[in-house]
Design a protein around this motif. Structure first.
Motif, mmCIF file in Angstrom:
data_model
loop_
_atom_site.group_PDB
_atom_site.id
_atom_site.type_symbol
_atom_site.label_atom_id
_atom_site.label_comp_id
_atom_site.label_asym_id
_atom_site.label_seq_id
_atom_site.Cartn_x
_atom_site.Cartn_y
_atom_site.Cartn_z
ATOM 1 N N ALA A 185 98.987 60.283 56.062
ATOM 2 C CA ALA A 185 98.913 59.300 55.080
ATOM 3 C C ALA A 185 100.350 58.320 55.125
ATOM 4 O O ALA A 185 101.609 59.025 54.667
ATOM 5 C CB ALA A 185 98.963 60.012 53.810
ATOM 6 N N ILE A 186 100.262 57.329 55.055
ATOM 7 C CA ILE A 186 101.827 56.517 55.412
ATOM 8 C C ILE A 186 101.251 55.151 54.723
ATOM 9 O O ILE A 186 100.071 54.443 54.591
ATOM 10 C CB ILE A 186 102.089 56.349 56.676
ATOM 11 C CG1 ILE A 186 103.275 55.301 56.876
ATOM 12 C CG2 ILE A 186 101.023 55.547 57.633
ATOM 13 C CD1 ILE A 186 103.920 55.496 58.360
ATOM 14 N N SER A 187 102.240 54.871 53.946
ATOM 15 C CA SER A 187 102.214 53.259 53.166
ATOM 16 C C SER A 187 103.323 52.604 53.470
ATOM 17 O O SER A 187 104.620 53.307 53.785
ATOM 18 C CB SER A 187 102.055 53.614 51.703
ATOM 19 O OG SER A 187 100.926 54.287 51.534
ATOM 20 N N VAL A 230 92.845 65.251 54.989
ATOM 21 C CA VAL A 230 91.800 64.187 55.583
ATOM 22 C C VAL A 230 91.777 62.972 54.890
ATOM 23 O O VAL A 230 92.491 63.019 53.902
ATOM 24 C CB VAL A 230 90.326 64.781 55.589
ATOM 25 C CG1 VAL A 230 90.054 66.047 56.196
ATOM 26 C CG2 VAL A 230 90.017 65.226 54.011
ATOM 27 N N GLY A 231 91.438 62.049 55.329
ATOM 28 C CA GLY A 231 91.583 60.656 54.557
ATOM 29 C C GLY A 231 90.945 59.725 55.522
ATOM 30 O O GLY A 231 90.148 59.950 56.725
ATOM 31 N N LYS A 266 88.918 40.700 52.719
ATOM 32 C CA LYS A 266 89.675 40.201 51.673
ATOM 33 C C LYS A 266 90.204 41.369 50.772
ATOM 34 O O LYS A 266 91.164 41.346 49.876
ATOM 35 C CB LYS A 266 88.870 39.563 50.541
ATOM 36 C CG LYS A 266 88.487 38.053 51.199
ATOM 37 C CD LYS A 266 87.644 37.474 50.117
ATOM 38 C CE LYS A 266 87.523 35.884 50.812
ATOM 39 N NZ LYS A 266 86.427 35.198 49.516
ATOM 40 N N GLY A 267 89.442 42.907 51.152
ATOM 41 C CA GLY A 267 90.028 43.946 50.403
ATOM 42 C C GLY A 267 90.220 45.100 51.345
ATOM 43 O O GLY A 267 89.764 44.896 52.630
ATOM 44 N N TYR A 268 90.934 46.194 50.806
ATOM 45 C CA TYR A 268 91.409 47.200 51.905
ATOM 46 C C TYR A 268 91.608 48.582 50.812
ATOM 47 O O TYR A 268 91.956 48.392 49.606
ATOM 48 C CB TYR A 268 92.550 46.800 52.495
ATOM 49 C CG TYR A 268 93.414 48.055 52.948
ATOM 50 C CD1 TYR A 268 92.804 49.087 53.901
ATOM 51 C CD2 TYR A 268 94.844 48.286 52.504
ATOM 52 C CE1 TYR A 268 93.618 50.080 54.353
ATOM 53 C CE2 TYR A 268 95.572 49.135 53.321
ATOM 54 C CZ TYR A 268 94.923 50.212 54.103
ATOM 55 O OH TYR A 268 95.802 51.323 54.491
ATOM 56 N N ILE A 269 90.875 49.589 51.197
ATOM 57 C CA ILE A 269 91.068 50.756 50.595
ATOM 58 C C ILE A 269 91.454 51.977 51.427
ATOM 59 O O ILE A 269 91.009 51.984 52.703
ATOM 60 C CB ILE A 269 89.611 51.227 49.852
ATOM 61 C CG1 ILE A 269 89.144 50.415 48.990
ATOM 62 C CG2 ILE A 269 89.864 52.639 49.347
ATOM 63 C CD1 ILE A 269 87.758 50.429 48.417
ATOM 64 N N ASP A 270 92.301 52.527 51.032
ATOM 65 C CA ASP A 270 92.597 53.954 52.040
ATOM 66 C C ASP A 270 92.847 55.074 51.135
ATOM 67 O O ASP A 270 93.409 55.051 49.818
ATOM 68 C CB ASP A 270 94.145 53.574 52.885
ATOM 69 C CG ASP A 270 95.235 53.926 52.159
ATOM 70 O OD1 ASP A 270 95.581 54.802 51.314
ATOM 71 O OD2 ASP A 270 96.044 52.896 52.119
ATOM 72 N N ASN A 309 94.891 54.116 47.314
ATOM 73 C CA ASN A 309 95.442 52.634 47.401
ATOM 74 C C ASN A 309 94.402 51.710 47.718
ATOM 75 O O ASN A 309 93.656 51.696 48.822
ATOM 76 C CB ASN A 309 96.495 52.615 48.654
ATOM 77 C CG ASN A 309 97.117 51.300 48.616
ATOM 78 O OD1 ASN A 309 97.453 50.887 47.445
ATOM 79 N ND2 ASN A 309 97.544 50.976 49.808
ATOM 80 N N VAL A 310 94.221 50.784 46.948
ATOM 81 C CA VAL A 310 93.207 49.734 46.716
ATOM 82 C C VAL A 310 93.953 48.144 46.717
ATOM 83 O O VAL A 310 94.528 48.013 45.901
ATOM 84 C CB VAL A 310 92.063 49.960 45.799
ATOM 85 C CG1 VAL A 310 91.099 48.726 45.963
ATOM 86 C CG2 VAL A 310 91.597 51.089 46.057
ATOM 87 N N LYS A 311 93.808 47.325 47.598
ATOM 88 C CA LYS A 311 94.159 45.956 47.570
ATOM 89 C C LYS A 311 93.084 44.958 47.589
ATOM 90 O O LYS A 311 92.329 45.306 48.518
ATOM 91 C CB LYS A 311 95.254 45.843 48.608
ATOM 92 C CG LYS A 311 96.484 46.594 48.706
ATOM 93 C CD LYS A 311 97.235 46.348 49.935
ATOM 94 C CE LYS A 311 98.473 47.285 49.957
ATOM 95 N NZ LYS A 311 99.484 46.850 51.085
ATOM 96 N N TYR A 312 93.092 43.946 46.845
ATOM 97 C CA TYR A 312 91.837 43.175 47.040
ATOM 98 C C TYR A 312 92.130 41.734 46.715
ATOM 99 O O TYR A 312 93.143 41.252 45.533
ATOM 100 C CB TYR A 312 90.761 43.546 46.042
ATOM 101 C CG TYR A 312 89.606 42.683 45.785
ATOM 102 C CD1 TYR A 312 88.942 42.123 47.155
ATOM 103 C CD2 TYR A 312 88.879 42.366 44.657
ATOM 104 C CE1 TYR A 312 87.969 41.414 46.963
ATOM 105 C CE2 TYR A 312 87.711 41.545 44.687
ATOM 106 C CZ TYR A 312 87.104 41.130 45.824
ATOM 107 O OH TYR A 312 86.076 40.326 45.913
ATOM 108 N N THR A 313 91.815 40.585 47.282
ATOM 109 C CA THR A 313 92.209 39.181 46.985
ATOM 110 C C THR A 313 90.812 38.632 46.775
ATOM 111 O O THR A 313 90.607 38.126 47.852
ATOM 112 C CB THR A 313 92.912 38.578 48.258
ATOM 113 O OG1 THR A 313 94.212 39.293 48.459
ATOM 114 C CG2 THR A 313 93.452 36.963 47.842
ATOM 115 N N PRO A 314 90.239 38.603 45.576
ATOM 116 C CA PRO A 314 88.874 37.946 45.347
ATOM 117 C C PRO A 314 88.968 36.417 45.702
ATOM 118 O O PRO A 314 88.094 36.022 46.219
ATOM 119 C CB PRO A 314 88.930 38.324 43.987
ATOM 120 C CG PRO A 314 90.116 38.516 43.525
ATOM 121 C CD PRO A 314 90.977 39.101 44.497
ATOM 122 N N ILE A 315 90.010 35.764 45.159
ATOM 123 C CA ILE A 315 90.332 34.372 45.840
ATOM 124 C C ILE A 315 91.623 34.160 46.289
ATOM 125 O O ILE A 315 92.371 35.337 45.980
ATOM 126 C CB ILE A 315 90.146 33.445 44.686
ATOM 127 C CG1 ILE A 315 91.140 33.873 43.362
ATOM 128 C CG2 ILE A 315 88.598 33.505 44.027
ATOM 129 C CD1 ILE A 315 91.039 32.979 42.276
#
Length: 748
Positions: A108-110, A552-553, A562-566, A604-610
């Protein structure tokens, strides 16, 4: 018939990071409609044969790809690539002490990117680290802090802080305020490993390891000046200079901060932080890096408030003379040598000089029934002399790679404390003190940490990577007590040693289409700190703490990247865990708890809808329990650990309108759930919700911004504790507006 001929010509270019201006080695540069291609070298340079009508495409992991006509390359002195804010496969270095894609690391690394640092404009590191899932960095005022990563809020040596992969303090002399010694103006990015990392970094890397990566020289001459201030008397000036001339690159960064007349009495501070680095790129195979960091810091110590003063918003500090002074110097020299495509060696020598002097509020003990108290003035210092040697070998079999290294760190340390008599007034404020000739403690410790580690990884079947690592540490403490041993002056002179073999096994599985899974088992190890082991005890009784972590992950890219989840889930068992217990007289004591358990989920969730809108949310849900712990006749087994909120979340939205280039505006919500204030679980603190806002504008090298922290002027405590002495609350910062302006010069 007319025959049109075009002749190929050699084009030359340089590629750099658009945020840091640093050269980007390894960028793929190819023709869009032909197999021809090239790769940038260590200086970010490339050569490619192309016709004027060709187009080229540049791509690099973690960055937004770029297409451009080949004819425009020569007209640009440097081609800049923008980092991708939602790319899940960024390059990291901390999980293996070497560069690798994020998705190949079973951990688990950010990362806190250079873009996040630049846009957040943090005045304290918690303002960016608390954006990381599973992290709660506690603001104790004026850059003082403590940490909670997969652990309750506490002051234990369970977190390892590194600068460019080297611990900023020696093993065995942990200080929870260690990040005072970090120069925020010199940072490129921050990598946070959650969970044990002892298999590579050794002891104290239990709850997590945070690697502060300093800036590398810019490809072109760059200079930046920055000024800022707040409505509570905070003032700060930053300067950064960087560039490359021939084979030599240089970077210098620093800041001076001063706080005066804040919202709380006796809360002034100042800090000078300077960092310099010179990089000599002899050729593509040899690089020599020399760096130096210096910090001079002094602050008034604030302490906590009782419940009556806290809830009445009475910010008159009970402390009037307590202080902390820090002087820190770190020097390192690293030689990197690439033998061939399969072998690489790094040699680092380092030196540290560190002193912390203080009149600490937490050492003050009231004499019941009187207006008197006692306390101490003390000083803790050490020098360090160390080396780290590491070699990496890649094999032509199953994509296998082996990393092996050795390290040695000799750090002679000293500690002394003198007794003081303290006078209080009728309202409970500590008004004055008299220093006596009575010595409480005076000792030296020769600390020597030697270690060897190795890590092997390979791909046994397609898309499955397996990793195994192990490290052996030996820690020798040569303790000399200059006073007659007693419960006050400390233990008799003696030698102690601790040994640890810390393994790790892990795997990653690529599910394709930006999806993957990972799992690992790891062991963390934390020997007693010298202050825990020898200070104020007649006989050392603390045992090393050991942690067994199962994790686990996985990660998932969505919406056409456009989006990313870990996500990660963990269960960690601790034995002989050392915790801080507050006694009835207000003092603190460290004890082995017997056994604890820690389990949780992080996301951790990142999202760029536009293109102009960026949304991020991160957080953790965790349960921390005593599994075998008794304090005298009081049994706390199966109680929740004090200072352990179950919910911690941070959510942020940022808008960068396309019509106003350089403009940004963002809002942030920090949530901390309730938690018990004592091991007996008799009183809870309700937690808090904070809202922050940031606005900024860049134009032709100029930049201005306003950061509004704690918009609603929420009354909250960064820590809340209860003992027989009563409840204590550390007041969080009030509504604060930071205003700043900067100018950046970029050459060609």
């Amino acid at each position: 018939m007319t025959v049109l001929c075009s002749y190929a010509q050699q084009i030359h270019g340089r590629v750099a990071d658009a945020q840091t201006r640093e050269a980007l080695p390894g960028v793929s540069v190819r023709l869009c409609h032909a197999p021809n291609g090239s790769t940038t070298n260590s200086a970010g340079k490339f050569d490619l044969s192309a016709t004027p009508g060709d187009s080229i495409e540049l791509s690099y992991m973690g960055y937004i790809g770029l297409k451009m006509p080949a004819g425009e390359v020569s007209a640009k002195s440097v081609i800049y690539l923008q980092p991708s804010s939602t790319n899940l496969n960024e390059i990291i270095i901390s999980s293996a002490r070497d560069q690798q894609p994020r998705t190949s690391a079973p951990v688990a690394i950010s990362t806190v990117s250079s873009q996040q640092l630049n846009e957040a404009k943090p005045t304290t590191l918690d303002q960016v680290l608390n954006k990381v899932s599973g992290v709660y960095m506690v603001d104790l005022g004026n850059e003082q802090h403590t940490m909670a990563i997969r652990q309750p809020i506490g002051y234990k040596s369970l977190f390892l802080y590194l600068e460019d992969g080297i611990p900023i303090r020696t093993i065995g002399d942990f200080n929870h305020n260690a990040l005072i010694e970090i120069n925020m103006a010199a940072l490129r990015n921050i990598e946070v490993i959650r969970g044990p990392a002892s298999s590579l970094y050794g002891s104290e890397a239990v709850g997590g390891a945070i690697n502060f990566i300093t800036s590398a020289p810019a490809l072109v001459p760059t200079a930046k000046v920055q000024l800022e201030g707040s409505n509570w008397g905070y003032r700060r000036a930053d300067v950064n200079i960087s560039g490359t001339s021939g084979k030599v690159g240089y970077v210098f960064g620093g800041y001076y901060a001063n706080q005066h007349n804040g919202y709380m009495d006796h809360s002034d501070f100042h800090k000078l932080a300077l960092t310099g680095k010179i990089v000599y790129q002899l050729n593509d195979r040899n690089k020599w890096t020399n760096a130096i960091s210096y910090v001079d810091y002094q602050t008034d110590q604030i302490g906590g408030l009782d419940s009556a003063h806290f809830y009445a918003r009475d910010y008159k500090n009970f402390q009037t003379f307590t202080y902390r002074k820090v002087n820190s110097l770190r020097i390192r020299s690293t030689w990197d040598h690439t033998w061939n495509k399969s072998n690489y060696t790094s040699f680092t020598a380092f030196f540290r000089n560190n002193t912390i002097g203080q009149n600490p509020f937490y050492a003050i003990k009231d004499i019941r029934g009187t207006l008197n108290a006692n306390g101490q003035i003390n000083s803790d210092g050490f020098n360090s002399y160390g080396i780290i040697i590491q070699h990496k070998k890649q094999f032509n079999w199953k994509q296998a790679a082996l990393i092996a290294g050795v390290s040695a760190d000799y750090s002679p340390a000293s500690f002394w404390a003198d007794y003081i008599n303290i006078t209080k007034d009728a309202d409970g404020y500590y008004r004055s003190f008299v220093r006596t000739d009575s010595a409480l403690t005076n000792y030296n410790v020769g600390l020597f940490n030697s270690a060897a580690y190795t890590q092997f990884e390979f791909v046994p079947v397609e898309r499955l990577k397996v990793l195994a690592a192990v490290r052996y540490d030996r820690m020798d403490y040569n303790f000399t007590n200059h006073l007659t041993p007693s419960a006050y002056t400390g233990a008799p002179s003696e030698r102690n040693n601790f040994n640890a073999l810390t393994p790790k096994v892990g795997l990653t599985y690529d599910l394709m289409n930006n999806r993957g899974l990972y799992a690992n088992y790891s062991v963390g190890f934390a020997p007693p700190n010298i202050s825990e082991l020898y200070t104020g005890v007649k006989v050392p009784v603390l045992k090393p703490a050991t942690y067994y972590n199962y994790e686990v992950g996985g990660w998932l890219g969505f919406a056409d990247s456009k989006g990313y989840i870990d996500v990660s889930a963990y269960y960690m068992k601790g034995s002989n865990e050392i915790i801080s217990v507050r006694n009835a007289d207000g003092s603190y004591e460290n004890r082995n708890t017997g056994a604890t358990s820690h389990k949780g989920i992080e996301w951790n969730v990142k999202y760029t809808p536009i293109r102009s809108l960026f949304v991020r949310t991160s957080g953790t849900y965790a349960i921390h329990l005593f599994k075998a712990y008794a304090d005298g006749t009081k049994v706390y087994t199966d109680n929740q650990m004090s200072g352990a909120p179950r919910w911690i979340t941070n959510t942020e939205i940022t808008w960068k309108p396309q019509l106003i280039k350089g403009f940004r505006i963002g809002a942030e919500w920090q949530h901390l759930g309730n938690y018990f204030m004592d091991p007996a679980n008799t009183l809870k603190y309700g937690g808090y919700d904070l809202f922050n806002a940031r606005i900024g504008y860049e134009w032709k090298g100029f930049e201005t911004w306003i950061n509004a922290m704690n918009l609603g002027d929420k009354l909250y405590a960064t820590t809340a504790e209860k003992s027989a002495y009563g409840a204590t609350y550390r007041v969080g910062p009030r509504q604060t507006f930071n205003f700043g302006i900067a100018y950046t010069f970029t050459g060609k």
